[in-house]
Design an enzyme around this catalytic site. Structure first.
Site, PDB file in Angstrom:
ATOM      1  N   TYR A 250      -3.249   3.521   2.614  1.00 38.10           N
ATOM      2  CA  TYR A 250      -3.216   3.803   4.047  1.00 38.10           C
ATOM      3  C   TYR A 250      -4.452   4.581   4.489  1.00 38.10           C
ATOM      4  O   TYR A 250      -5.032   4.296   5.546  1.00 38.10           O
ATOM      5  CB  TYR A 250      -1.951   4.603   4.406  1.00 38.10           C
ATOM      6  CG  TYR A 250      -1.988   5.154   5.811  1.00 38.10           C
ATOM      7  CD1 TYR A 250      -1.657   4.354   6.897  1.00 38.10           C
ATOM      8  CD2 TYR A 250      -2.411   6.466   6.062  1.00 38.10           C
ATOM      9  CE1 TYR A 250      -1.728   4.844   8.197  1.00 38.10           C
ATOM     10  CE2 TYR A 250      -2.481   6.955   7.349  1.00 38.10           C
ATOM     11  CZ  TYR A 250      -2.138   6.143   8.423  1.00 38.10           C
ATOM     12  OH  TYR A 250      -2.225   6.630   9.697  1.00 38.10           O
TER      13      TYR A 250
ATOM     14  N   TYR B 193       0.832  -1.204   0.000  1.00 35.21           N
ATOM     15  CA  TYR B 193       0.000   0.000   0.000  1.00 35.21           C
ATOM     16  C   TYR B 193       0.867   1.255   0.000  1.00 35.21           C
ATOM     17  O   TYR B 193       2.020   1.240   0.437  1.00 35.21           O
ATOM     18  CB  TYR B 193      -0.967   0.019   1.195  1.00 35.21           C
ATOM     19  CG  TYR B 193      -0.336   0.253   2.554  1.00 35.21           C
ATOM     20  CD1 TYR B 193      -0.093   1.541   3.023  1.00 35.21           C
ATOM     21  CD2 TYR B 193      -0.018  -0.810   3.392  1.00 35.21           C
ATOM     22  CE1 TYR B 193       0.453   1.759   4.274  1.00 35.21           C
ATOM     23  CE2 TYR B 193       0.526  -0.599   4.645  1.00 35.21           C
ATOM     24  CZ  TYR B 193       0.759   0.681   5.080  1.00 35.21           C
ATOM     25  OH  TYR B 193       1.300   0.909   6.319  1.00 35.21           O
ATOM     26  N   CYS B 194       0.275   2.335  -0.536  1.00 27.49           N
ATOM     27  CA  CYS B 194       0.873   3.664  -0.419  1.00 27.49           C
ATOM     28  C   CYS B 194      -0.161   4.529   0.303  1.00 27.49           C
ATOM     29  O   CYS B 194      -0.986   4.002   1.047  1.00 27.49           O
ATOM     30  CB  CYS B 194       1.263   4.231  -1.779  1.00 27.49           C
ATOM     31  SG  CYS B 194      -0.091   4.343  -2.972  1.00 27.49           S
ATOM     32  N   PHE B 195      -0.169   5.838   0.093  1.00 31.79           N
ATOM     33  CA  PHE B 195      -1.082   6.655   0.894  1.00 31.79           C
ATOM     34  C   PHE B 195      -2.541   6.473   0.475  1.00 31.79           C
ATOM     35  O   PHE B 195      -3.417   6.234   1.296  1.00 31.79           O
ATOM     36  CB  PHE B 195      -0.706   8.136   0.806  1.00 31.79           C
ATOM     37  CG  PHE B 195      -1.577   9.006   1.678  1.00 31.79           C
ATOM     38  CD1 PHE B 195      -1.521   8.886   3.058  1.00 31.79           C
ATOM     39  CD2 PHE B 195      -2.460   9.922   1.119  1.00 31.79           C
ATOM     40  CE1 PHE B 195      -2.336   9.668   3.875  1.00 31.79           C
ATOM     41  CE2 PHE B 195      -3.281  10.699   1.927  1.00 31.79           C
ATOM     42  CZ  PHE B 195      -3.221  10.573   3.300  1.00 31.79           C
TER      43      PHE B 195
END
Length: 334
Positions: free
Chosen positions: A126, A97-99
């Site tokens: 996130y 995952y990223c933001f």
């Protein structure tokens, strides 16, 4: 090619199964808040992310993406890919995952597929996981029957809680024992990390079929973190059990926790002594100047002479003159 992803409907299962999570955000983003099973191997450093962000603001997405590919290329790209590869070799069931679950996680997912590593990314990243945990905390808090365990300082409420099959150890999650002497050498989690830990614990307990949860009677704050308002509301009027213990027994417990155990956690005698003296100083206003100076002097003598008896003297004074009256006052209010 089909883009493998994990939808919100499966978020609870991620936490129940302790799924390893590869966090691709920049270090500064990770430091603000993360999850217990997340490891930070960022696509970009803080400086690189700042440059791409500035480029995006002035020149748009295409130019920003081109700059990003320039910054993360060649040996830098290979080094970062090696970390991601090693992560999934260690944790084959992991996810990415990223933001926001957007470009960064999509790019890394594509790069990994080029070396035959096909791993899912989390939809919404996130931000979606964080919002899910906030929502689940509010939902789950109201679904349990709560039993609040009260008692004077030193009656081993935390140990009682830990021995229950289904319980929430707020002090453990906060990494703080909830008093002026409650600090550990290591820092507390951030507010976001504390809330995430609590939510994940609630999700796991619900999955285990728990209906009743024991929890220690805490204030609105535990050290530097605050207890979520929804939990404060539901436990305020909950069933209460009180643990009774004699003053002598409580002095022994506090001596063991604040002196013997505490000294073993510090790397030097100087740090340990500073912890005790500073902790007592935090109660100066509540004790009053005269009583504080008396107890402070006794503590200094106890440290210089390494005297068990003197340590127990200042502990007894602190319990009788501060903690017990404060407990009585709080119980009358309730």
């Amino acid at each position: 090619m089909f883009e493998q992803s994990i939808p919100q409907s499966q978020f609870d299962r991620l936490f129940i199964d302790d799924t390893p999570l590869l966090d691709l955000r920049a270090p500064a983003e990770f430091a603000k808040g993360a999850f217990t099973k997340a490891v930070n191997h960022p696509l970009m450093t803080d400086a690189e992310r700042a440059k791409v962000g500035t480029c995006y603001k002035h020149h748009g997405q295409t130019a920003a993406m081109e700059l990003g590919h320039q910054l993360v290329s060649g040996n830098i790209k290979q080094q970062r890919m090696a970390k991601w590869q090693a992560f999934f070799e260690s944790y084959p069931s992991g996810a990415i995952y990223c933001f926001r679950g957007g470009l960064r996680s999509q790019i890394v997912q594509q790069w990994l597929r080029q070396i035959d590593i096909d791993k899912p990314r989390i939809e919404g990243g996130y931000k979606a996981l964080r919002q899910h945990l906030i929502q689940r905390t509010e939902e789950l808090v109201s679904s349990f029957r709560w039993i609040v365990v009260s008692g004077r300082t030193g009656c081993q409420k935390t140990e009682f809680i830990k021995n229950k099959r289904h319980s929430i150890d707020l002090e453990g999650l906060a990494h703080h024992r909830g008093s002026a002497f409650g600090r550990y050498p290591e820092p507390q989690p951030s507010q976001i990390d504390f809330e995430n830990r609590l939510a994940i614990q609630l999700i796991k307990l619900k999955a285990l079929g728990a209906g009743t949860l024991y929890i220690e009677d805490e204030g609105s704050h535990i050290g530097s973190v605050s207890v979520p308002w929804c939990l404060q509301q539901f436990t305020q009027n909950a069933e209460r059990h009180t643990i009774e213990s004699t003053l002598e027994q409580r002095i022994e417990v506090i001596y063991q926790e604040y002196v013997i155990d505490a000294e073993s956690r510090y790397s030097s005698r100087e740090q340990f002594e500073h912890y005790l003296l500073d902790s007592l100083s935090r109660n100066r206003k509540r004790l009053g100047d005269l009583r504080f100076r008396q107890l402070f002097s006794t503590l200094q003598q106890a440290l210089s002479k390494d005297s068990q008896d003197l340590h127990k003297q200042w502990i007894k004074g602190l319990l009788v003159d501060y903690y017990d009256p404060m407990y009585d006052y709080q119980m009358k209010k309730r």
